[in-house]
Design an enzyme around this catalytic site. Sequence first.
Site, PDB file in Angstrom:
ATOM      1  N   GLY A 145       2.505   1.697  -1.284  1.00  0.00           N
ATOM      2  CA  GLY A 145       1.964   0.800  -2.307  1.00  0.00           C
ATOM      3  C   GLY A 145       1.184   1.656  -3.291  1.00  0.00           C
ATOM      4  O   GLY A 145       0.400   2.533  -2.893  1.00  0.00           O
TER       5      GLY A 145
ATOM      6  N   GLN B 193       9.591  -4.155   3.543  1.00  0.00           N
ATOM      7  CA  GLN B 193       8.146  -4.369   3.323  1.00  0.00           C
ATOM      8  C   GLN B 193       7.797  -5.847   3.174  1.00  0.00           C
ATOM      9  O   GLN B 193       6.697  -6.268   3.520  1.00  0.00           O
ATOM     10  CB  GLN B 193       7.669  -3.624   2.060  1.00  0.00           C
ATOM     11  CG  GLN B 193       7.664  -2.124   2.161  1.00  0.00           C
ATOM     12  CD  GLN B 193       8.944  -1.528   1.588  1.00  0.00           C
ATOM     13  OE1 GLN B 193      10.015  -2.117   1.709  1.00  0.00           O
ATOM     14  NE2 GLN B 193       8.840  -0.371   0.977  1.00  0.00           N
TER      15      GLN B 193
ATOM     16  N   ASP C 238       4.827  -0.150  -9.721  1.00  0.00           N
ATOM     17  CA  ASP C 238       4.427   1.229  -9.429  1.00  0.00           C
ATOM     18  C   ASP C 238       4.133   2.013 -10.702  1.00  0.00           C
ATOM     19  O   ASP C 238       3.479   3.059 -10.652  1.00  0.00           O
ATOM     20  CB  ASP C 238       5.516   1.929  -8.623  1.00  0.00           C
ATOM     21  CG  ASP C 238       5.601   1.286  -7.251  1.00  0.00           C
ATOM     22  OD1 ASP C 238       6.273   0.243  -7.131  1.00  0.00           O
ATOM     23  OD2 ASP C 238       4.947   1.793  -6.322  1.00  0.00           O
TER      24      ASP C 238
END
Length: 356
Positions: free
Chosen positions: A52, A199, A240
Amino acid sequence: MRIKGKEYRTIWFENNFVKIIDQTKLPHLFVIKNLKSIEDAINSIKKMEVRGAPLIGATAAYGLVLAIIENDDQSFLKKSAEDLISSRPTAINLKWAVDRMMNKLSGVNSDKILEIAINEAKEICEEDIKFCENIGINGLKIIEEIYNKKRDTVNILTHCNAGWLATINWGTATSPIYHAHKKGIPVHVWADETRPRNQGANLTSYELNEEGIKNTIIADNTGGILMQRGEVDMCIVGTDRTLANGDVCNKVGTYLKALAAHDNKIPFYVALPSSTIDWNIKNHKDIPIEERNSEELSHVEGLDEKGDIKKIQIYPKKSKAMNLAFDVTPAKYVTGLITEKGVCEASEKGLKELFK
Ligand code: MRU
């Protein structure tokens, strides 16, 4: 947020060790791991024990603290910073955190260097928590608006894990959801499984369960039909790296969800702290997209009947597999960016108005 009723952060510093929750073991085992060296910090990022965007930034910051404890020589620090930056290339938060640390530490040769490093790494974590909390407050207004019209459960689709486990606390995409839940707004989350590392299934669903938020895991390709059936009110994802023009790089598969949302006129929001904005790259094709080991596709891990974690092969041994970890959603498919400073249009104008 809570695990078995106890409040945790994803990373903290204690007795000269960095403590993390080993996310490769979740949801089956809850293991707190000590990182004792810069090498441990780099491996932990590479193996995705921490993952993350904001969390790998924080781990990199603490990685430099560990580097100083090992050897406070400036050339060791510089090499450690370079190794950290290359450990996972796509999330800009990692480089952002290393640069911020190095601005404070470069050229400091006094015995104060360790104290300066610890304080700055702590500050990065505290700031991320505050920013994620503000993202929640700002995103809550959007969920509230939908609820006020619908007067029934708000169904939110999310991809990957942009939850508190991906940050220090609160999460980005999940923060508005946690805030809505705390306010008594009924919410239900469609958690994309998020192959290959799952995830969504392993982390997002797990953390929502721990907070008592209704959620359903869906295969990655299910979002489209749910949108056509009117069972998705909005999408919220993390990122991201978001470019100054509003293009959003996030876990592979995000782009396809945004296209389906656009086709079905469903709002598609991206939640991010400002540490995720890349003000330099102009063209999304210049974003370094991480390509991970194909074994993440060809093998799966799970619990066997004895309760042990086992890894098994699911693909033909001869077959080649390709594992690109991220994709880019063009700004035109993004309804808005939810940041710590407010919600803005996914565009240079929108971002610049918030971040002068
Ligand atoms: O490969 P991962 O698990 O590190 O990817 C994480 C994501 O893509 C998240 O959506 C992103 O980092 C946002 S985190 C708040």
